[in-house]
Design an enzyme around this catalytic site. Structure first.
Site, PDB file in Angstrom:
ATOM      1  CE  LYS A  57      -3.334  -0.830  -0.735  1.00 47.58           C
ATOM      2  NZ  LYS A  57      -3.621  -1.425  -2.075  1.00 47.58           N
ATOM      3  N   GLY A 275      -5.463   3.511  -5.910  1.00 44.04           N
ATOM      4  CA  GLY A 275      -5.990   4.869  -5.879  1.00 44.04           C
ATOM      5  C   GLY A 275      -7.493   4.811  -5.637  1.00 44.04           C
ATOM      6  CE1 TYR A 278      -8.436   5.768   1.902  1.00 45.51           C
ATOM      7  CE2 TYR A 278      -8.516   4.225   0.065  1.00 45.51           C
ATOM      8  CZ  TYR A 278      -7.789   4.984   0.955  1.00 45.51           C
ATOM      9  OH  TYR A 278      -6.424   4.964   0.908  1.00 45.51           O
TER      10      TYR A 278
HETATM   11  P1  A3P Z   1      -4.922   3.812  -2.211  1.00 47.71           P
HETATM   12  O1  A3P Z   1      -5.665   2.927  -3.153  1.00 47.71           O
HETATM   13  O2  A3P Z   1      -5.254   3.562  -0.786  1.00 47.71           O
HETATM   14  O3  A3P Z   1      -5.020   5.283  -2.577  1.00 47.71           O
HETATM   15  P2  A3P Z   1       0.304  -0.667  -3.654  1.00 47.71           P
HETATM   16  O4  A3P Z   1       0.461  -0.699  -5.141  1.00 47.71           O
HETATM   17  O5  A3P Z   1       1.613  -0.834  -2.949  1.00 47.71           O
HETATM   18  O6  A3P Z   1      -0.768  -1.595  -3.207  1.00 47.71           O
HETATM   19  O7  A3P Z   1      -0.154   0.787  -3.252  1.00 47.71           O
HETATM   20  C1  A3P Z   1      -1.420   1.292  -3.598  1.00 47.71           C
HETATM   21  C2  A3P Z   1      -1.368   2.782  -3.372  1.00 47.71           C
HETATM   22  O8  A3P Z   1      -0.495   3.375  -4.337  1.00 47.71           O
HETATM   23  C3  A3P Z   1      -2.677   3.486  -3.588  1.00 47.71           C
HETATM   24  O9  A3P Z   1      -3.356   3.461  -2.341  1.00 47.71           O
HETATM   25  C4  A3P Z   1      -2.264   4.889  -4.048  1.00 47.71           C
HETATM   26  O10 A3P Z   1      -2.471   5.890  -3.074  1.00 47.71           O
HETATM   27  C5  A3P Z   1      -0.767   4.762  -4.306  1.00 47.71           C
HETATM   28  N1  A3P Z   1      -0.276   5.315  -5.567  1.00 47.71           N
HETATM   29  C6  A3P Z   1       0.878   6.032  -5.701  1.00 47.71           C
HETATM   30  N2  A3P Z   1       1.061   6.402  -6.960  1.00 47.71           N
HETATM   31  C7  A3P Z   1       0.004   5.922  -7.668  1.00 47.71           C
HETATM   32  C8  A3P Z   1      -0.370   6.007  -9.043  1.00 47.71           C
HETATM   33  N3  A3P Z   1       0.384   6.649  -9.928  1.00 47.71           N
HETATM   34  N4  A3P Z   1      -1.541   5.434  -9.410  1.00 47.71           N
HETATM   35  C9  A3P Z   1      -2.314   4.792  -8.499  1.00 47.71           C
HETATM   36  N5  A3P Z   1      -2.002   4.675  -7.190  1.00 47.71           N
HETATM   37  C10 A3P Z   1      -0.852   5.223  -6.769  1.00 47.71           C
END
Ligand code: A3P
Length: 322
Positions: A57, A275, A278
């Site tokens: 995350k 992304g 919530y």
């Molecule tokens: P949220 O969905 O809570 O906003 P991971 O890939 O490690 O699971 O992390 C998911 C998180 O990456 C997302 O959490 C989001 O906030 C973050 N993130 C950072 N850069 C992003 C991007 N370019 N596109 C989508 N999510 C991104």
């Protein structure tokens, strides 16, 4: 000279050496004697030279996607079960052996000038991962991404809720993070899984007991989100790979609210599960977590200073009195 049958001999051996019951895979390419007896139909040169270890995350999928855009970098083949994440070092896949892992890095996927990499966000806080990873990939470059541990915990809660976790669906975020030790086991287990990975300094120290700090790159996940091109440009220097300008490759997508790949005049963004939308965290949970993580964040700040690494703005904010 007397000997026992192979099975009995093996049992005797492991009675004498119980510490060797769990395998620790090494790289056959690293030892000339092993290379000589390694089957001609196998390979070992394509093992990853870069590991993105998470934690979950923190933007690990975005980083994975951005790395895969680089012509010199080649990710593993996807797993049919866990997609881009192989989760080799931290769970039962490790017991499937080196061949299992190598099959995700076939020699025809990359050429000699390319570098393979792998990303599994659960590696960061996996107990056995640093030791196992170092045994197989002692020269790898290790990349971790850190965001506010409170935000990470909240994002993780949203993530498992959307995967239908019954305990998460029946309990508020606050009930989970503030569950005490007399709470039902399921709730305590979920609390631990939610909060523990955010104790960053603890896990980083464990990685640093295996890997030299020069092999380690720590990304400010908050900047990865707001200024990904700057992060990627710095990362290329660390990885010592040819420079490509990510300012030209990434474009902000107002609808998604994140940077995405620029494709012709359009954008290609990550899926809905990255992304998520919530409601903001409740004030009482934010306060609870700020207090909860203070000792861990203080230790992280000290660790970063010791390593000569910048202290991210989010960490300064978490440690401020405001
Ligand atoms: P949220 O969905 O809570 O906003 P991971 O890939 O490690 O699971 O992390 C998911 C998180 O990456 C997302 O959490 C989001 O906030 C973050 N993130 C950072 N850069 C992003 C991007 N370019 N596109 C989508 N999510 C991104």
């Amino acid at each position: 000279l007397a000997s026992a049958p192979p099975l009995a001999l093996a049992e005797k051996y492991f009675q004498l050496r119980p510490d060797e019951l769990n395998p620790l895979w090494g790289n056959p390419c690293d030892d000339a004697r092993h290379r000589r007896i390694w089957s001609k139909s196998k390979w070992c040169d394509t093992l990853p030279k870069i590991l993105v270890i998470g934690p979950q995350k923190t933007g690990s999928t975005a980083l994975y996607t951005f790395l895969a855009m680089h012509p010199v970098l080649v990710p593993n083949q996807p797993s049919p079960i866990t997609y881009e994440e192989l989760q080799f070092f931290n769970n039962n896949n490790y017991m499937k052996g080196l061949d299992w892992y190598l099959n995700f890095f076939p020699p025809n996927q990359s050429n000699a000038s390319q570098i393979t990499f792998e990303k599994s966000a659960t590696y960061f806080d996996g107990d056995l991962v640093p030791r196992r990873a170092h045994a197989l990939l002692p020269n790898a470059k290790i990349i971790a991404i850190l965001i506010s541990p409170s935000k990470r915990a909240y994002s993780w809660y949203q993530h498992i809720r959307s995967h239908g976790d019954p305990v998460a669906n029946n309990n508020t975020f606050h009930a989970i993070i503030s569950a005490n030790d007399s709470a039902p086991k399921q709730l305590r287990d979920l609390r631990n899984r939610c909060l523990n990975p955010g104790k960053y300094s603890h896990y980083l120290e464990r990685w640093l007991s295996e890997y030299n700090s020069h092999q380690f790159h720590i990304i400010d996940g908050s900047l990865l989100r707001s200024e990904p091109a700057i992060i990627m440009n710095t990362l290329q220097k660390f990885l010592k790979i040819p420079h490509i300008d990510y300012h030209k490759l990434l474009k902000y997508d107002a609808k998604k609210g994140f940077f995405c790949q620029a494709v012709n005049e359009k954008t290609k963004c990550l899926g809905k599960s990255k992304g998520r939308v919530y409601p903001p965290m409740e004030d009482r949970s934010a306060k609870f977590l700020k207090r909860y993580y203070t000792p861990h964040n203080t230790a992280l700040s000290k660790l970063l200073v010791r390593l000569g690494r910048p202290v991210p703005q989010w960490l300064k904010d978490e440690l401020s009195n405001g």
